[in-house]
Scaffold this active site. Structure first.
Site, short mmCIF file in Angstrom:
data_model
loop_
_atom_site.label_atom_id
_atom_site.label_comp_id
_atom_site.label_asym_id
_atom_site.label_seq_id
_atom_site.Cartn_x
_atom_site.Cartn_y
_atom_site.Cartn_z
N GLU A 150 0.85 -1.13 -0.07
CA GLU A 150 -0.19 0.16 -0.20
C GLU A 150 0.92 1.20 0.09
O GLU A 150 1.74 1.38 0.93
CB GLU A 150 -1.19 0.06 1.10
N LYS B 237 -7.57 -0.01 11.28
CA LYS B 237 -6.93 -0.55 10.03
C LYS B 237 -5.51 0.19 9.55
O LYS B 237 -4.46 -0.29 9.34
CB LYS B 237 -8.13 -0.50 8.97
N ASP C 7 3.58 -13.78 12.36
CA ASP C 7 2.38 -13.98 11.78
C ASP C 7 1.42 -12.78 11.76
O ASP C 7 0.89 -12.50 12.89
CB ASP C 7 1.71 -15.11 12.77
N HIS D 241 -1.63 10.62 -0.80
CA HIS D 241 -1.79 9.28 -1.63
C HIS D 241 -1.54 9.35 -3.14
O HIS D 241 -1.25 8.72 -3.95
CB HIS D 241 -3.35 8.55 -1.50
P1 NAD Z 1 8.34 -22.84 16.91
O1 NAD Z 1 7.48 -23.99 17.70
O2 NAD Z 1 8.85 -23.23 15.50
O3 NAD Z 1 9.51 -22.46 17.73
C1 NAD Z 1 9.50 -22.34 19.15
C2 NAD Z 1 10.43 -23.19 19.98
O4 NAD Z 1 11.51 -22.88 19.59
C3 NAD Z 1 10.07 -23.12 21.40
O5 NAD Z 1 9.18 -23.86 21.71
C4 NAD Z 1 11.50 -23.55 22.00
O6 NAD Z 1 11.68 -25.02 21.89
C5 NAD Z 1 12.44 -23.24 20.73
N1 NAD Z 1 13.21 -22.02 21.22
C6 NAD Z 1 14.72 -21.76 20.89
N2 NAD Z 1 15.29 -20.65 21.42
C7 NAD Z 1 14.14 -20.11 21.91
C8 NAD Z 1 14.01 -18.63 22.62
N3 NAD Z 1 15.23 -18.03 22.76
N4 NAD Z 1 13.07 -18.42 23.00
C9 NAD Z 1 12.01 -19.14 22.81
N5 NAD Z 1 11.79 -20.34 22.37
C10 NAD Z 1 13.04 -20.80 21.76
O7 NAD Z 1 7.56 -21.60 16.89
P2 NAD Z 1 6.21 -21.02 17.72
O8 NAD Z 1 6.58 -19.69 17.96
O9 NAD Z 1 5.88 -21.90 18.71
O10 NAD Z 1 5.00 -20.88 16.72
C11 NAD Z 1 5.10 -19.88 15.56
C12 NAD Z 1 4.30 -20.52 14.33
O11 NAD Z 1 2.85 -20.89 14.85
C13 NAD Z 1 3.78 -19.23 13.56
O12 NAD Z 1 4.19 -19.80 12.24
C14 NAD Z 1 2.37 -18.82 13.50
O13 NAD Z 1 1.79 -18.83 12.26
C15 NAD Z 1 2.14 -20.59 13.80
N6 NAD Z 1 0.45 -20.76 14.59
C16 NAD Z 1 -0.15 -19.78 14.91
C17 NAD Z 1 -1.46 -20.02 15.29
C18 NAD Z 1 -2.31 -18.97 15.81
O14 NAD Z 1 -1.82 -17.74 15.74
N7 NAD Z 1 -3.47 -19.23 16.15
C19 NAD Z 1 -1.84 -21.56 15.52
C20 NAD Z 1 -0.93 -22.56 15.16
C21 NAD Z 1 0.42 -22.03 14.47
#
Ligand code: NAD
Length: 425
Positions: free
Chosen positions: A86, A264, A280, A378
């Protein structure tokens, strides 16, 4: 051409290579080779990597990455990478930040990095007593949750608290257990979802009910990012501008039709940084809008008021579940570059900067709306868009756009006429 013969039932599509999929799609849609070549060129994202991030990949969608200047956050000068299609979004942040730079820029804070996971139990005979039974198991719950993620524990995260709510639903009372988990530098969705799934059978046993949903809440109100800035009157153009901005905020606070557009605009800035860092956007947007409605009616995510010295004071507070780990952040090269440009080393710092960007965005939008109107700013880029739509290429784009703006009619039919005149000349 009739498309009646086309068949979207394609078994095994997901097992094919991106190239094979693209060939099938090209045939289905009648794409020419120039179009498929463009799709196959994934730019800064390797096709192999794209193919591992989501299903059924055939290409990538490229969005411009702009850099907002002039931002000072908690005393530190920053360049802000913003991924957005945008026009005016990047410029708005630059302008807002310039007008509060000398007054100190933005100050920020964060309520914590806690995520909430929900476990839904139904058909519980005695929900209020069951609630106490779950709360009594706090130590067991902590052990089960922390056992799921030793890596998170190593980085100082893990289970923090359990809350149990009895909510009224269309189907009768529901027992909803909240796991409160510090996810540190991760957004934390996968981390807390695993914990919720692990705990679910125990909840079923302790409550005597049936467990269905086990997933995080995007209303991450234990992870609130806050930002504040003061804009001196001589920087913004006087008391009338200040009062116009405050009145615009009052409008948004009182009216959901206005608040939707107000917020927005805030998300124009926020989502652009969230996307640029591989986070995300939908999670952050869902959290923001739910938070904006927390008082029972949908309202503004920002607040504007007058300081005792008569300057304009702006503040923002919203859930900000972003990470440096997980999702696409770690693997997408542009996300890594964006984090490098920002110089952030913690998810908390990133969240606070993003809140500041949201406030900056809102300031600029309200200022434009309360003074010259949004279209003036714009128009320059919009006119270029219109010029391109009318068929202008290369240097013609700029020339046609300028003439459109001068004439005050930025329309495609006028652009076509101008283009013909230029080419005829
Ligand atoms: P992830 O599971 O890939 O990574 C998180 C893991 O990384 C932790 O559980 C830990 O084991 C490890 N880790 C390593 N270093 C760390 C540090 N310094 N701090 C914290 N953890 C560390 O990622 P996530 O953040 O659990 O999930 C994010 C993803 O989930 C996004 O892609 C999102 O789009 C997706 N998601 C979102 C939803 C929702 O928003 N409703 C639902 C499901 C999935």
């Amino acid at each position: 051409m009739s498309h009646a013969h086309r068949n979207a039932r394609i078994p095994g599509f997901h097992r094919k290579s991106p190239q094979e999929r693209l060939r099938i799609v090209a045939e289905f849609a009648g794409l020419d080779s120039a179009t498929t070549d463009r799709l196959a060129d994934t730019g800064g994202l390797d096709l192999d990597l794209a193919d591992r991030l989501v299903e059924n990949v055939v290409g990538s969608m490229n969005i411009p990455l702009g850099i907002a200047t002039n931002m000072k956050v908690d005393g530190e000068d920053l360049l802000i990478p913003m991924a957005t299609e945008e026009s005016s979004v990047v410029a708005a942040v630059c302008n807002a930040a310039r007008q509060c730079y000398d007054a100190g820029g933005f100050t920020t804070s964060m309520s914590g990095t806690l995520m909430i996971a929900q476990i839904q139990a139904i058909d519980v005979a005695d929900p209020h007593a069951a609630r106490l039974r779950v709360l009594d198991r706090r130590d067991d719950i902590k052990a089960l949750c922390d056992g799921c993620d030793p890596v998170l524990l190593k980085f100082g995260g893990g289970f923090r608290d359990v809350e149990v709510r009895v909510i009224d639903s269309l189907g009768g009372p529901m027992l909803v257990t909240h796991l409160i988990v510090d996810t540190r530098d991760a957004m934390g969705a996968n981390a807390v979802n695993t914990m919720a799934e692990t705990l679910a059978p125990h909840i079923a046993q302790w409550t005597g009910g049936r467990v269905y949903l086990r997933i995080l809440s995007n209303l991450a109100d234990r992870r609130l990012a806050r930002a504040h800035a003061v804009w001196p009157l001589d920087q913004i153009g006087g008391a009338e501008v200040r009062d116009g901005i405050i009145s615009a905020y009052h409008f948004a606070a009182a009216d959901p039709y206005r608040a939707a557009t107000h917020n927005k605009g805030i998300m124009n800035g926020i989502s652009a940084v969230v996307l640029a860092t591989g986070n995300d956007t939908r999670a952050v947007e869902a959290g923001a809008h739910a938070y904006a409605a927390r008082q029972g009616h949908y309202g503004s995510l920002t607040r504007f008021e007058t300081t005792k010295d008569g300057a304009l004071s702006g503040s923002i507070e919203l859930p900000m579940a972003v990470g440096l780990i997980g999702g696409a952040t770690k693997v997408h090269p542009t996300a890594q570059a964006s984090l490098k440009i920002l110089g952030v080393t913690s998810a908390e710092r990133l969240a606070r900067i993003i809140a500041a960007v949201g406030l900056a965005q809102n300031f600029s939008a309200l200022k434009a709306l309360a003074t010259t109107g949004i279209q003036k700013g714009h128009m320059a880029l919009h006119a270029q868009n219109i010029a391109m739509m009318a068929g202008a290429v290369g240097e013609e784009i700029e020339r046609v756009a300028r003439i459109l703006v001068e004439r005050g009619t930025v329309r495609q039919d006028v652009a076509q006429a101008v283009l013909q005149e230029l080419r005829g000349a």
